[in-house]
Design an enzyme around this catalytic site. Structure first.
Site, PDB file in Angstrom:
ATOM      1  N   GLY A  38       0.862  -1.137  -0.163  1.00 47.94           N
ATOM      2  CA  GLY A  38       0.041   0.050  -0.082  1.00 47.94           C
ATOM      3  C   GLY A  38       0.739   1.243  -0.138  1.00 47.94           C
ATOM      4  O   GLY A  38       1.938   1.288   0.089  1.00 47.94           O
ATOM      5  N   LEU A  39       0.242   2.354  -0.321  1.00 48.28           N
ATOM      6  CA  LEU A  39       0.803   3.724  -0.068  1.00 48.28           C
ATOM      7  C   LEU A  39       1.633   3.878   1.164  1.00 48.28           C
ATOM      8  O   LEU A  39       1.263   3.485   2.084  1.00 48.28           O
ATOM      9  CB  LEU A  39       0.096   4.663  -0.405  1.00 48.28           C
ATOM     10  CG  LEU A  39      -0.443   4.862  -1.973  1.00 48.28           C
ATOM     11  CD1 LEU A  39      -1.693   5.974  -2.095  1.00 48.28           C
ATOM     12  CD2 LEU A  39       0.323   5.201  -3.003  1.00 48.28           C
ATOM     13  N   SER A  40       2.538   4.746   1.185  1.00 44.32           N
ATOM     14  CA  SER A  40       3.262   5.253   2.466  1.00 44.32           C
ATOM     15  C   SER A  40       2.314   5.897   3.211  1.00 44.32           C
ATOM     16  O   SER A  40       1.460   6.882   2.543  1.00 44.32           O
ATOM     17  CB  SER A  40       4.399   6.010   2.136  1.00 44.32           C
ATOM     18  OG  SER A  40       5.108   6.830   3.118  1.00 44.32           O
ATOM     19  N   GLY A  43      -0.835   2.609   6.461  1.00 41.85           N
ATOM     20  CA  GLY A  43      -0.659   1.831   7.891  1.00 41.85           C
ATOM     21  C   GLY A  43      -0.171   0.490   7.970  1.00 41.85           C
ATOM     22  O   GLY A  43      -0.552  -0.136   8.748  1.00 41.85           O
ATOM     23  N   LYS A  44       0.323   0.120   6.799  1.00 43.73           N
ATOM     24  CA  LYS A  44       1.088  -1.140   6.460  1.00 43.73           C
ATOM     25  C   LYS A  44       1.942  -1.818   7.736  1.00 43.73           C
ATOM     26  O   LYS A  44       1.747  -2.712   8.337  1.00 43.73           O
ATOM     27  CB  LYS A  44       2.028  -1.289   5.267  1.00 43.73           C
ATOM     28  CG  LYS A  44       1.224  -0.863   3.935  1.00 43.73           C
ATOM     29  CD  LYS A  44       2.152  -0.972   2.936  1.00 43.73           C
ATOM     30  CE  LYS A  44       3.381  -0.119   2.922  1.00 43.73           C
ATOM     31  NZ  LYS A  44       2.889   1.133   3.060  1.00 43.73           N
ATOM     32  N   SER A 112       5.843  -1.818  -2.145  1.00 41.79           N
ATOM     33  CA  SER A 112       5.917  -2.769  -3.235  1.00 41.79           C
ATOM     34  C   SER A 112       4.685  -2.332  -4.412  1.00 41.79           C
ATOM     35  O   SER A 112       3.731  -2.961  -4.595  1.00 41.79           O
ATOM     36  CB  SER A 112       5.624  -4.053  -2.861  1.00 41.79           C
ATOM     37  OG  SER A 112       4.618  -4.105  -1.825  1.00 41.79           O
TER      38      SER A 112
END
EC number: 2.7.1.25
Length: 208
Positions: A38-40, A43-44, A112
């Site tokens: 996911g995008l920066s 919340g990954k 990624s």
């Protein structure tokens, strides 16, 4: 002088006496790669670490491979060019595969951004060993959060090749889990993801 392919052809895989299956049986759960993308700011890493804490409390052998942390050591020599991003994902997948072979549940948290590279990472694992978790969040919300101040720097031109600003993020075509964090808390996200992971690793309450 030998080519790399010739060198590789002369290297033989040395099998281990303790198998992945034996480790899984000893641990009381299956080993898996859970790949958060996911995008920066989506919340990954935060969710992956919260999930790790919940799994650890249950006695599950688990470890987080965080993209930023890996760039402090293993991937410190890589830039953010497209080629180096590919290598970043390749190395992470290979390390994750070793951890899965060692019997761990691995939570990898990396932007990624390219679908092809995520699928290449998946191909390093058995069909049921890899779960892709798409942590979806609008660019506007990610930029509003900006916990590391990266979007602000990218807008000023201080960070080139920044995903979402200068480079595109390719949304997963068919993720195993999709969680929209735009209006969800970390706790709410974990409550959705955790039961799915527990089922995938065949862990049962009270058996530890």
């Amino acid at each position: 002088m030998k080519s790399n392919s010739q060198d590789a052809a002369s290297i033989v895989w040395h099998p281990q006496l303790v198998t992945k299956q034996a480790r899984n049986q000893s641990n009381g759960h299956k080993s898996r790669m859970i790949w958060f993308t996911g995008l920066s700011g989506s919340g990954k890493s935060t969710i992956a670490n919260a999930v790790q804490a919940e799994l650890f409390k249950r006695g599950i052998q688990v470890y987080v491979l965080d993209g930023d942390n890996l760039r402090h050591g293993l991937n410190a020599d890589l830039s953010f060019s497209m080629e180096d991003r590919k290598e970043n994902i390749r190395r992470t997948a290979e390390v994750g595969k070793l951890f899965v072979d060692a019997g761990l549940v691995v939570l990898a948290a990396l932007i990624s951004p390219v679908e092809e590279e995520r699928q290449r990472a998946r191909s390093r694992f058995a069909e049921d060993e890899f779960l892709e978790v798409y942590v979806s969040c609008t660019l506007q919300e990610c930029e509003k959060r900006d916990p590391k101040g990266l979007y602000k720097k990218a807008r000023k031109g201080e960070i080139p090749q920044f995903t979402g600003i200068h480079q595109p993020y390719e949304e997963p075509k068919n993720p195993d889990i999709c969680i929209d964090t735009t209006d969800r808390t970390v706790e709410q996200s974990v409550q959705i993801i955790l039961p799915i992971i527990l089922e995938k690793i065949a862990w049962k309450e009270g058996e530890q």
